[in-house]
Write an enzyme that holds these catalytic residues in place. Structure first.
Site, PDB file in Angstrom:
ATOM      1  NE  ARG A 604      59.149  74.484  43.414  1.00 28.37           N
ATOM      2  CZ  ARG A 604      59.258  73.727  42.315  1.00 28.37           C
ATOM      3  NH1 ARG A 604      59.628  74.268  41.149  1.00 28.37           N
ATOM      4  NH2 ARG A 604      58.980  72.450  42.355  1.00 28.37           N
ATOM      5  CB  CYS A 653      56.753  71.808  49.364  1.00 32.55           C
ATOM      6  SG  CYS A 653      56.383  70.186  48.699  1.00 32.55           S
ATOM      7  CD  GLU A 723      58.862  75.033  47.138  1.00 28.52           C
ATOM      8  OE1 GLU A 723      59.815  74.219  47.215  1.00 28.52           O
ATOM      9  OE2 GLU A 723      57.808  74.803  46.520  1.00 28.52           O
TER      10      GLU A 723
HETATM   11  P1  FAD Z   1      50.861  83.165  45.939  1.00 29.10           P
HETATM   12  O1  FAD Z   1      51.037  82.070  46.932  1.00 29.10           O
HETATM   13  O2  FAD Z   1      49.718  84.047  46.115  1.00 29.10           O
HETATM   14  O3  FAD Z   1      52.188  84.001  45.875  1.00 29.10           O
HETATM   15  C1  FAD Z   1      53.428  83.365  45.741  1.00 29.10           C
HETATM   16  C2  FAD Z   1      54.492  84.429  45.444  1.00 29.10           C
HETATM   17  O4  FAD Z   1      54.261  84.965  44.168  1.00 29.10           O
HETATM   18  C3  FAD Z   1      54.419  85.617  46.408  1.00 29.10           C
HETATM   19  O5  FAD Z   1      55.749  86.038  46.633  1.00 29.10           O
HETATM   20  C4  FAD Z   1      53.669  86.663  45.637  1.00 29.10           C
HETATM   21  O6  FAD Z   1      54.002  87.951  46.072  1.00 29.10           O
HETATM   22  C5  FAD Z   1      54.149  86.390  44.238  1.00 29.10           C
HETATM   23  N1  FAD Z   1      53.218  86.776  43.177  1.00 29.10           N
HETATM   24  C6  FAD Z   1      51.906  86.471  43.047  1.00 29.10           C
HETATM   25  N2  FAD Z   1      51.421  86.987  41.907  1.00 29.10           N
HETATM   26  C7  FAD Z   1      52.456  87.641  41.309  1.00 29.10           C
HETATM   27  C8  FAD Z   1      52.587  88.370  40.101  1.00 29.10           C
HETATM   28  N3  FAD Z   1      51.575  88.572  39.267  1.00 29.10           N
HETATM   29  N4  FAD Z   1      53.793  88.911  39.794  1.00 29.10           N
HETATM   30  C9  FAD Z   1      54.852  88.753  40.620  1.00 29.10           C
HETATM   31  N5  FAD Z   1      54.779  88.064  41.788  1.00 29.10           N
HETATM   32  C10 FAD Z   1      53.596  87.504  42.112  1.00 29.10           C
HETATM   33  N6  FAD Z   1      54.111  74.474  44.059  1.00 29.10           N
HETATM   34  C11 FAD Z   1      54.861  73.858  43.135  1.00 29.10           C
HETATM   35  O7  FAD Z   1      55.791  74.474  42.595  1.00 29.10           O
HETATM   36  N7  FAD Z   1      54.611  72.588  42.777  1.00 29.10           N
HETATM   37  C12 FAD Z   1      53.604  71.871  43.308  1.00 29.10           C
HETATM   38  O8  FAD Z   1      53.418  70.738  42.942  1.00 29.10           O
HETATM   39  C13 FAD Z   1      52.779  72.502  44.270  1.00 29.10           C
HETATM   40  N8  FAD Z   1      51.780  71.825  44.860  1.00 29.10           N
HETATM   41  C14 FAD Z   1      51.001  72.463  45.786  1.00 29.10           C
HETATM   42  C15 FAD Z   1      49.958  71.761  46.374  1.00 29.10           C
HETATM   43  C16 FAD Z   1      49.164  72.353  47.329  1.00 29.10           C
HETATM   44  C17 FAD Z   1      48.063  71.591  47.970  1.00 29.10           C
HETATM   45  C18 FAD Z   1      49.410  73.694  47.697  1.00 29.10           C
HETATM   46  C19 FAD Z   1      48.541  74.366  48.708  1.00 29.10           C
HETATM   47  C20 FAD Z   1      50.447  74.383  47.113  1.00 29.10           C
HETATM   48  C21 FAD Z   1      51.251  73.769  46.159  1.00 29.10           C
HETATM   49  N9  FAD Z   1      52.315  74.474  45.556  1.00 29.10           N
HETATM   50  C22 FAD Z   1      53.068  73.842  44.625  1.00 29.10           C
HETATM   51  C23 FAD Z   1      52.638  75.868  45.942  1.00 29.10           C
HETATM   52  C24 FAD Z   1      51.909  76.936  45.117  1.00 29.10           C
HETATM   53  O9  FAD Z   1      50.695  76.444  44.608  1.00 29.10           O
HETATM   54  C25 FAD Z   1      52.744  77.458  43.975  1.00 29.10           C
HETATM   55  O10 FAD Z   1      53.948  78.038  44.441  1.00 29.10           O
HETATM   56  C26 FAD Z   1      52.002  78.472  43.138  1.00 29.10           C
HETATM   57  O11 FAD Z   1      52.742  78.780  42.021  1.00 29.10           O
HETATM   58  C27 FAD Z   1      51.728  79.753  43.910  1.00 29.10           C
HETATM   59  O12 FAD Z   1      50.822  80.517  43.153  1.00 29.10           O
HETATM   60  P2  FAD Z   1      49.837  81.549  43.853  1.00 29.10           P
HETATM   61  O13 FAD Z   1      49.072  82.210  42.795  1.00 29.10           O
HETATM   62  O14 FAD Z   1      49.053  80.861  44.889  1.00 29.10           O
HETATM   63  O15 FAD Z   1      50.859  82.548  44.479  1.00 29.10           O
END
Ligand code: FAD
Length: 736
Positions: A604, A653, A723
């Protein structure tokens, strides 16, 4: 030269290349243009004129030739694919010389004043109803007048640059030569060799040579026995009156083309950007910028300021341009700069030259007038310079603050002026500075609620919120944050983020428009994906195209940017299993494509996405298969996810899995499922999820996280680490 049908312009954002793109596009040639550092409004001007602005140095259509700016070295990696395919590659100047060889060309040459004079001339011709084709090396103050234009069968007014030697390829009908000071010391060993170059150009001029009266240029023109030499009268012997001299030159050039400009009121000329531009004016202070980057130009501009504002204290911020020029002309620069009451220096701007200590700004200091030598400091930080200059509100005496140079100090000049216009309020100054620097399709708003932009649906507003239309605007926003001391943070889909109830006092950046959502297939079974693309879209696209390996992304509700930052994973796969390379905007403002194998990646975590901003990536398929088989695999994963994860609002998570046992299992074993704080509840389906039953606050979610963490620590002696992220904050602020 046979006219090409399709051209590719490399380094198209500079003021040599962008006008050429407009001109060629107007001539009916298909133009694809790339630059890794476009600025607005140039990019929009090109797009709106029909030039295809592309984001990779690879044109979509095979070009008949490539034209490179002098900033692109002939050894550049960008050129390799074209060299391999034997596509002709031209330097800009060489191409322009060949392309215009059979046209009626008026060439404007000389060491100073070319852009203003050429701009004045084409503006004046437009005023009298005789628009012509032209290439001018700067932007007009009015952005509605473009720096390049093509008019069929008209004269072509060209600003011919002497800096790279391509001047030798021109044989114009008329040459307007303004002056012959020694400059571009890397190209010309001494004043004489530039004069020799001009002499040869005069010899190749077919119709008329126009030069200032009683000048060295007149002597040269007359020495070659040309049929037609016309002299214009500098309106004044004073170098400070350079604008009237430029007018006289434009007038004479118009005449030699057969146009009478005597009815034109040159006082209405809107001027060229960065040339004697007033950025702020109050009773006690004037802030200006000027492009002067040769000692003669510095003298002209500073003496003009002294004459026009004799009462105002003259404070000069000077950034030398190019190491070679600074080294050779240091003494002259220092002498002219001694006209200043106060002097503030910036490190030498190298353009495309490598750092050379002999041409560093310090080369000037030894030659400065003793009164300045003691006091003058070199600034490499905008905030320090700003506090040294002080605000006009605090100052008791009238002053004029002039930013002088051809490098990137214009950012500082405009940022300083923005502070002055807004009485030092950094937020107002930030929006004032950005007002005309972003493309029209970029969104920048104040005070935007963030909760609804996240999957957890809690938290307050962002002081600033932006959706940049493309990487140049992203870079501009990031740069502005730096200049104005405004913190910034990235947000993707907001599926791994909790927004605090107090919101965020800086700028939240989201990569949302079509530029960022690209998903395209490359012939080698790889996908090019923008950081704003949704993971579920990537998964669907890969399935449709029979690409294996993307199935696990199906149930992760984030964007690629967030997934790269988090190295998101599920069911045994991780995002970086797919990555061939990622391009990042790095903290130093550069954009770099880094191979996946060179990135620092862990559970992560990806260091480069933490420090920089992920822009796009190349993702590699494991192989190919029938799309129905891939669909079946996806459906299986989705059904497993549906039975194990809650559907209510959550952030996925909450805790990272410790090595010993998954966090969800630990929390479940302690009987914490259903534990609540207001409307925030530990999910009954998956104990590592906290769900928002509706109307929860960030405070409630955070208290529940703290309580669960504390209970695990007390009973199992394990300290769970979150996380999920907390926007703009560090968990240590909440958990210690
Ligand atoms: P955000 O939540 O918007 O941001 C996450 C981080 O990334 C922040 O620190 C942000 O500043 C940074 N960020 C965003 N864009 C950029 C960029 N372009 N460059 C640099 N940094 C950036 N995660 C898993 O790993 N596995 C799973 O199975 C999983 N299942 C999920 C299920 C549900 C129902 C939910 C709600 C979440 C789940 N997640 C899971 C968590 C999440 O979806 C992941 O971590 C996902 O990758 C986050 O992406 P995001 O675009 O929403 O990022």
């Amino acid at each position: 030269m046979k006219s090409p049908k399709t051209v590719f312009l490399l380094g198209a954002g500079g003021m040599g290349m962008a006008p050429l793109a407009l001109y060629l596009n107007g001539a009916g040639i298909r133009v694809e243009a790339f630059d890794d550092h476009f600025v607005e409004p140039v990019r929009t001007q090109l797009l709106e004129s029909g030039v295809e602005v592309i984001d990779e140095p690879l044109p979509r259509n095979p070009p008949d030739c490539v034209i490179r700016s002098s900033a692109i070295d002939k050894e550049s990696e960008y050129l390799k694919p074209f060299l391999k395919r034997r596509v002709p590659i031209f330097r800009r100047g060489d191409f322009v010389a060949r392309f215009t060889a059979h046209r009626k060309v008026l060439a404007v040459v000389g060491s100073h004043g070319k852009t203003t004079t050429a701009g004045m001339l084409v503006w004046a011709l437009e005023e009298i109803g005789h628009p012509v084709s032209y290439l001018v090396g700067g932007r007009f103050e009015k952005d509605t007048i473009l720096p390049g234009q093509f008019i069929r069968d008209s004269w072509v007014v060209l600003e011919v640059d002497e800096s790279d030697g391509s001047i030798d390829g021109f044989s114009p009908s008329v040459t307007l030569a303004l002056n012959s000071d020694w400059d571009h010391v890397d190209q010309y060993s001494a004043g004489e060799s530039f004069e020799e170059t001009l002499k040869n150009l005069f010899t190749r001029t077919s119709h008329e040579i126009v030069v200032p009266r009683k000048s060295k240029l007149q002597e040269i023109a007359e020495s070659i026995d040309h049929d037609s030499v016309t002299c214009f009268y500098p309106r004044s012997e004073e170098s400070a009156d350079f604008l009237s001299t430029n007018q006289a030159a434009a007038f004479a050039a118009g005449k030699s083309m057969g146009f009478d400009l005597s009815e034109v009121d040159f006082n209405l000329f809107p001027g060229m950007k960065r040339r004697q531009s007033v950025l702020f004016e109050s009773e006690s202070r004037i802030v200006m910028e000027d492009y002067a980057h040769h000692p003669t130009e510095v003298r002209s501009f500073l003496s003009q300021r002294r004459i026009l504002q004799p009462e105002h204290f003259l404070r000069v911020i000077f950034q030398p341009h190019r190491f070679s020029r600074t080294e050779k002309l240091a003494k002259l620069f220092a002498e002219e700069l001694s006209l200043a009451d106060d002097l503030y220096l910036l490190p030498t701007y190298g353009a495309f030259e490598k750092f050379d200590p002999a041409g560093a700004v310090e080369a000037l200091t030894g030659y400065l007038a003793p009164r300045l030598r003691k006091e003058t400091v070199v600034f490499d930080d905008f905030t320090d310079l700003r506090s040294a200059l002080g605000s006009s509100l605090e100052s008791s005496k009238k002053d004029q603050i002039v930013f002088v140079g051809a490098g990137d100090l214009e950012r500082w000049a405009h940022a300083f002026a923005a502070f002055e216009k807004t009485n030092g309020n950094k937020h107002d100054a930030f929006s004032c500075f950005l007002a005309d620097r972003l493309s029209p399709t970029t969104i920048l708003r104040a005070n935007i609620p963030l909760g609804s932009k996240t999957t957890m649906k809690v938290g307050g507003s962002a002081r600033w919120y932006a959706e940049p239309a493309h990487s140049e605007d992203l870079r501009m926003l990031v740069d502005a944050c730096e200049l104005f001391g405004i913190p910034r943070v990235m947000m993707g889909r907001g599926s791994n983020l909790i927004v605090p109830d107090q919101g965020y006092g800086g700028l939240v950046l989201r990569l949302k428009g079509s530029f960022w959502k690209e998903i395209s297939l490359r012939s080698d079974n790889n996908l090019i994906v923008g950081a704003g693309a949704r993971l579920q879209e990537i998964c669907r696209y890969a399935c449709k195209n029979g690409l294996v390996g993307f199935e696990f992304l199906e149930g992760i509700p984030g964007t690629l940017g967030g997934a790269l930052r988090m190295n998101a994973g599920a069911m045994g796969w991780e995002t970086f299993d797919l990555v061939e390379w990622v391009s990042f905007l790095l903290p130093d403002g550069s954009i770099r494509k880094i191979p996946g194998t060179d990135l620092t990646v862990g559970y992560r975590y990806c260091r480069e996405a933490y420090e920089g901003i992920a822009l796009r990536a190349k993702l590699r398929a494991e192989g190919r298969s029938d799309h129905r088989a891939i669909r079946t695999a996806i459906d299986k994963l989705a059904s497993k996810r549906r039975s194990t994860q809650p559907r209510e609002s959550s952030a996925g998570c909450i805790f990272r899995n410790p090595e010993e046992t998954p966090a969800g299992k630990l929390i479940d074993q302690l009987g914490l499922k259903g534990e609540r704080e207001g409307s925030a509840v530990v999910s009954n389906l998956h104990a590592n999820f906290i769900v928002n039953e509706g109307g929860a606050t960030a405070e409630e979610v955070i208290s529940l996280i703290k309580r669960v963490r504390e209970r695990v620590r007390e009973t199992r002696g394990l300290l769970l680490e979150p996380e999920v992220g907390i926007l703009g904050k560090d968990w240590n602020e909440y958990l210690s």
